[in-house]
Design a protein around this motif. Structure first.
Motif, short mmCIF file in Angstrom:
data_model
loop_
_atom_site.label_atom_id
_atom_site.label_comp_id
_atom_site.label_asym_id
_atom_site.label_seq_id
_atom_site.Cartn_x
_atom_site.Cartn_y
_atom_site.Cartn_z
N THR A 1 0.59 54.19 17.44
CA THR A 1 1.63 54.61 16.49
C THR A 1 1.36 55.98 15.88
OG1 THR A 1 0.50 53.46 14.66
CG2 THR A 1 2.19 52.22 15.88
N TYR A 2 0.27 56.60 16.27
CA TYR A 2 -0.12 57.87 15.64
C TYR A 2 0.86 59.02 15.93
CZ TYR A 2 -2.49 62.34 15.10
OH TYR A 2 -2.79 63.63 14.77
N LYS A 3 1.20 59.73 14.89
CA LYS A 3 1.99 60.96 15.01
C LYS A 3 1.22 62.08 14.32
CE LYS A 3 6.46 58.64 15.43
NZ LYS A 3 7.81 58.44 14.86
N THR B 1 -1.23 62.85 10.50
CA THR B 1 -1.84 62.23 9.31
C THR B 1 -1.10 62.63 8.05
OG1 THR B 1 -3.37 64.08 8.87
CG2 THR B 1 -4.13 62.35 10.39
N ALA C 1 -4.43 58.33 9.86
CA ALA C 1 -2.97 58.23 9.71
C ALA C 1 -2.55 56.79 9.45
CB ALA C 1 -2.28 58.76 10.96
N TYR C 2 -3.17 55.84 10.14
CA TYR C 2 -2.80 54.43 9.98
C TYR C 2 -3.14 53.93 8.58
CZ TYR C 2 -2.27 49.47 10.89
OH TYR C 2 -1.86 48.15 10.83
N LYS D 1 -3.34 55.67 5.95
CA LYS D 1 -2.40 56.31 5.03
C LYS D 1 -1.06 55.59 5.06
CE LYS D 1 -0.50 60.74 3.58
NZ LYS D 1 -0.35 62.19 3.86
N SER D 2 -0.63 55.16 6.23
CA SER D 2 0.65 54.46 6.35
C SER D 2 0.62 53.12 5.60
CB SER D 2 1.01 54.22 7.82
OG SER D 2 0.19 53.21 8.40
N LEU D 3 -0.57 52.55 5.45
CA LEU D 3 -0.72 51.29 4.74
C LEU D 3 -0.91 51.49 3.24
CD1 LEU D 3 -3.15 49.29 7.08
CD2 LEU D 3 -0.65 49.27 7.07
N ASN E 1 -4.57 57.87 0.21
CA ASN E 1 -3.37 58.55 -0.29
C ASN E 1 -3.56 60.05 -0.34
OD1 ASN E 1 -1.80 56.07 -1.15
ND2 ASN E 1 -3.64 55.80 -2.39
N THR F 1 -1.38 64.19 -0.03
CA THR F 1 -0.70 65.08 0.92
C THR F 1 -1.45 66.40 1.04
OG1 THR F 1 0.68 65.89 -0.89
CG2 THR F 1 1.58 64.10 0.45
#
Length: 234
Positions: A173-175, A177, A194-195, A197-199, A203, A205
């Motif tokens: 699912t990586y695009k 980070t 990245a994963y 962070k998606s969860l 945190n 930016t």
């Protein structure tokens, strides 16, 4: 069980949990309740993944090497010292012993190659190798000719994803980070960062600062958050 009786038991369990936390809070010596990782340190100690010393100190700012983090990872994924814990299921005990014997040649090869190899953690490292949480190629990060290596934040992220059992998902699912310093993160580690962070387990930016040295507080925070997330997801 009636709803009334169940409610009574839940209340008792809740009071027990509060009492446990307060007892710990009274004995911890070097982490004030205002510390950013305080709740995680309490949680991780109660789970038995990390512990205080005899004086009640946790040393939250102390950095951790790969062996020390491997010890936490092993305990978090079910490892027990079968020589100390006598209440282990006999089948599981035999599996741990057999796996250690299987991994022993690899561990001995690293110990022979590097004088700084820490044999005190051989059982835990063997367990992680046998369960597939780490590979032999990961061992090259543990120690070099200059000594034991401090764990980096990006490599801890990899272990956390493996702890969650989501490495394949992370890679598929990586695009991006979403961090400004993505190019500083090892390409192989970017899907894991990245994963997480998606969860919401990490945190921000701005910069991820992937080569930041892992402290005991950071390790406690990431493993505690991951364990809680894992429990809620099951």
């Amino acid at each position: 069980m009636s709803r009334k009786i169940m409610s009574k038991w839940l209340m008792i369990l809740g009071l027990s949990a509060i009492y446990t936390v307060n007892t710990f809070a009274a004995t911890i010596s070097d982490v004030p309740s205002s510390h950013w990782a305080y709740n995680s340190i309490v949680d991780i100690e109660e789970r038995g993944f990390m512990s205080l010393n005899s004086a009640g100190n946790f040393f939250p700012s102390a950095t951790m090497n790969y062996f020390e983090v491997a010890d936490v990872m092993a305990k978090a994924t079910g490892y027990v010292d079968v020589e100390v814990n006598k209440n282990v299921d006999e089948t599981f005990k035999k599996q741990i012993i057999a796996n250690y014997e299987k991994q022993k040649p690899t561990l001995e090869a690293y110990a022979k190659k590097y004088s700084a190899w820490d044999k005190l953690y051989d059982q835990q490292v063997a367990y992680l190798l046998g369960r597939g949480y780490i590979s032999t190629s990961d061992l090259d990060s543990f120690v070099t000719s200059s000594g034991k290596q401090t764990m980096t934040k990006q490599d801890l992220a990899v272990l956390i994803v493996r702890f969650l059992g989501k490495e394949t998902t992370a890679k598929n699912t990586y695009k991006l980070t979403g961090f400004a310093d993505e190019s500083s993160i090892k390409e192989a580690n970017r899907p894991h960062v990245a994963y997480l962070k998606s969860l919401g387990l990490i945190n921000g930016t701005g910069n991820f600062e992937p080569n930041t040295k892992v402290t005991k507080a950071l390790c406690a925070k990431m493993f505690s958050d991951a364990a809680i997330y894992k429990e809620k997801s099951n």
